[in-house]
Design a protein around this motif. Structure first.
Motif, short mmCIF file in Angstrom:
data_model
loop_
_atom_site.label_atom_id
_atom_site.label_comp_id
_atom_site.label_asym_id
_atom_site.label_seq_id
_atom_site.Cartn_x
_atom_site.Cartn_y
_atom_site.Cartn_z
N PRO A 115 0.74 -1.21 -0.03
CA PRO A 115 -0.02 0.03 0.05
C PRO A 115 0.75 1.35 0.01
O PRO A 115 2.20 1.25 0.40
CB PRO A 115 -0.66 -0.12 1.45
N SER A 116 0.08 2.19 -0.20
CA SER A 116 0.85 3.66 -0.07
C SER A 116 -0.18 4.82 -0.61
O SER A 116 -1.03 4.60 -1.02
CB SER A 116 1.97 3.68 -1.35
N LEU A 117 0.01 5.92 0.26
CA LEU A 117 -0.66 6.91 0.07
C LEU A 117 0.14 8.15 -0.76
O LEU A 117 -0.06 8.47 -2.00
CB LEU A 117 -1.53 7.64 1.08
N ARG A 118 1.07 8.50 0.00
CA ARG A 118 1.99 9.70 -0.47
C ARG A 118 2.76 9.43 -1.59
O ARG A 118 2.73 10.22 -2.57
CB ARG A 118 2.78 10.25 0.59
N THR A 119 3.30 8.34 -1.74
CA THR A 119 4.45 7.74 -2.70
C THR A 119 3.70 7.75 -4.00
O THR A 119 3.97 8.16 -5.04
CB THR A 119 5.10 6.75 -2.36
N ARG A 120 2.49 7.20 -3.81
CA ARG A 120 1.79 6.89 -5.10
C ARG A 120 1.12 8.23 -5.75
O ARG A 120 1.38 8.27 -6.82
CB ARG A 120 0.42 6.25 -4.47
N ARG B 214 7.68 -0.28 -5.55
CA ARG B 214 7.50 -0.58 -4.06
C ARG B 214 7.59 -2.17 -3.62
O ARG B 214 6.61 -2.64 -4.07
CB ARG B 214 6.36 0.24 -3.51
N HIS C 286 14.34 3.99 1.86
CA HIS C 286 13.16 4.64 1.15
C HIS C 286 13.63 6.21 0.67
O HIS C 286 13.73 6.96 1.29
CB HIS C 286 11.98 4.66 2.31
N GLN D 62 11.65 9.19 0.14
CA GLN D 62 11.31 10.09 1.47
C GLN D 62 12.69 10.62 2.04
O GLN D 62 12.53 11.87 2.55
CB GLN D 62 11.00 8.61 2.46
N CYS E 135 7.66 10.73 8.50
CA CYS E 135 7.30 10.26 7.16
C CYS E 135 5.54 10.21 6.92
O CYS E 135 5.23 9.96 5.74
CB CYS E 135 8.07 9.07 6.55
N LEU E 136 5.10 9.68 8.13
CA LEU E 136 3.67 9.41 7.71
C LEU E 136 3.35 8.18 6.86
O LEU E 136 4.04 7.79 6.05
CB LEU E 136 2.85 10.55 7.07
N PRO E 137 2.34 7.23 7.03
CA PRO E 137 1.30 7.37 8.00
C PRO E 137 1.83 7.27 9.24
O PRO E 137 2.73 6.32 9.78
CB PRO E 137 0.47 6.23 7.55
N ARG F 258 7.73 15.66 -0.81
CA ARG F 258 7.68 14.29 -1.66
C ARG F 258 7.57 14.39 -3.09
O ARG F 258 8.18 13.95 -4.09
CB ARG F 258 6.81 13.37 -1.17
N1 CP Z 1 5.69 8.16 3.52
C1 CP Z 1 5.27 7.32 2.64
O1 CP Z 1 5.87 6.74 1.79
O2 CP Z 1 4.05 7.16 2.57
P1 CP Z 1 3.06 6.14 1.63
O3 CP Z 1 3.64 4.75 2.38
O4 CP Z 1 1.54 6.64 1.96
O5 CP Z 1 3.39 6.16 0.32
#
Ligand code: CP
Ligand code: AN0
Length: 317
Positions: free
Chosen positions: A46-51, A110, A147, A150, A273-275, A301
């Motif tokens: 999964p990913s939010l930011r990177t995606r 990823r 990473h 990041q 870095c979140l989440p 990012r």
């Molecule tokens: N910080 C980071 O890489 O977030 P995601 O896992 O949401 O992409």
């Protein structure tokens, strides 16, 4: 730049940070660089930011983007070499990587660790096989060990928020209910060690020491309060035990970053870095304070990814 798997792939760190800041100031300055080029983003996790930020970065450069959640939408992938594929895995990674690279000029990948075997995880087989069997440059979107997108965004954020010639940056372990990868802290340490304006201190419970390959010459202490004294930046992150590889060994809640902990610093800025699990890793009070950089860091990012894609598209950088 030929590929982007670690800080070692960066010919000039200061130039890359500058490029990210330049693109931030004028996001469409290089909108022709990626014209008619295709970026493929391949997610095994999964990913939010990177995606989202990497897609935005690609669009700033005029690139097209394809995203595939290979774990959910693709055939089950075999990664072992030479096996008889009569089980549930329909496609070999070497074929998938070669095929994807015919469709894409740059491929982002990823792939998290399994956290069962250190030897297996630290071999970083998925990322390395993509490099080996793809004909296009590979960008790590977080591998089993690092990473880098990041870490670049983190360095950009640190430089934006302090002009001190030497900034005290503290990487602190923090609690978490689940076993997490070591990729973010490994990579952060590696990048901070490569930056000449950072003095890095790492603090974590015993048994959570990072591999010397990443920790380098950074000071290590199990005394979090001592480490936080006079810190300009506090970078919190949980990672699973390094001694008992991949396990949650420490459940000591006193490692949570609270306002009392931040009071020990030099009016330090808080980063993650979140989440993030609120009120587990760090308190709401810290995360929502004026000194919290978590949202600004996530914004960077986009520009970190754009600087990396630009350097690969322009190749000679
Ligand atoms: N910080 C980071 O890489 O977030 P995601 O896992 O949401 O992409
Ligand atoms: C992941 C990790 O710790 O590597 C991704 C962070 C960017 N985090 C979680 O799985 C919660």
């Amino acid at each position: 730049m030929e590929k982007f798997l670690s800080v070692n792939d960066v010919p000039n760190l200061d130039e890359l940070v500058k490029s990210a800041l330049e693109i931030k100031a004028n996001p469409v300055a290089y909108s022709e660089v990626g014209k008619h080029k295709m970026l493929g983003l391949i997610f095994f996790n999964p990913s939010l930011r990177t995606r989202l930020s990497t897609q935005r970065a690609a669009r700033h450069l005029g690139m097209d983007v394809m995203v595939m959640n290979i774990d959910k939408e693709g055939w089950k992938i075999e990664t072992q070499d030479g096996v008889i594929m009569d089980g549930d895995k329909a496609e070999h990674l070497k074929d998938a990587a070669a095929v994807i690279s015919q469709y894409c000029d740059i491929i982002g990948v990823r792939s998290f660790p399994n956290l069962n075997s250190k030897e297996e995880d630290y071999a970083d087989a998925v990322m390395k096989d993509f490099v080996k069997f793809s004909h296009s440059p590979i960008v790590s979107l977080e591998s089993a060990t690092r990473h880098p997108l990041q870490s670049l965004a983190d360095l950009v954020t640190i430089r934006e928020n302090s002009s001190k010639p030497k900034k005290k940056v503290v990487l602190t372990w923090a609690p978490h209910p689940r076993a997490l990868p070591q990729a973010v802290p490994n990579s952060f340490a590696e990048w901070m060690n490569a930056a000449d304006d950072v003095e890095l201190v790492i603090t974590a419970p015993e048994g959570y020491e990072l591999d010397p390959e990443f920790a380098g010459d950074a000071t290590f202490t199990t005394n979090q309060d001592e480490a936080l004294k006079d810190a300009d930046f506090v970078y919190a992150k949980n990672w699973s035990s390094t001694k008992e590889y991949g396990k949650v060994v420490c459940t000591d809640k006193s490692w949570e970053v609270t306002a009392e902990k931040m009071a020990l610093t030099n009016d330090g800025k808080f980063m993650h870095c979140l989440p993030i699990r609120r009120n587990v890793v760090a308190s709401d009070e810290v995360l929502d304070s004026d000194n919290s950089l978590i949202i600004a860091e996530a914004n960077n990012r986009t520009f970190a990814a754009a600087a990396v894609l630009r350097a690969i598209l322009e190749k000679d950088q």
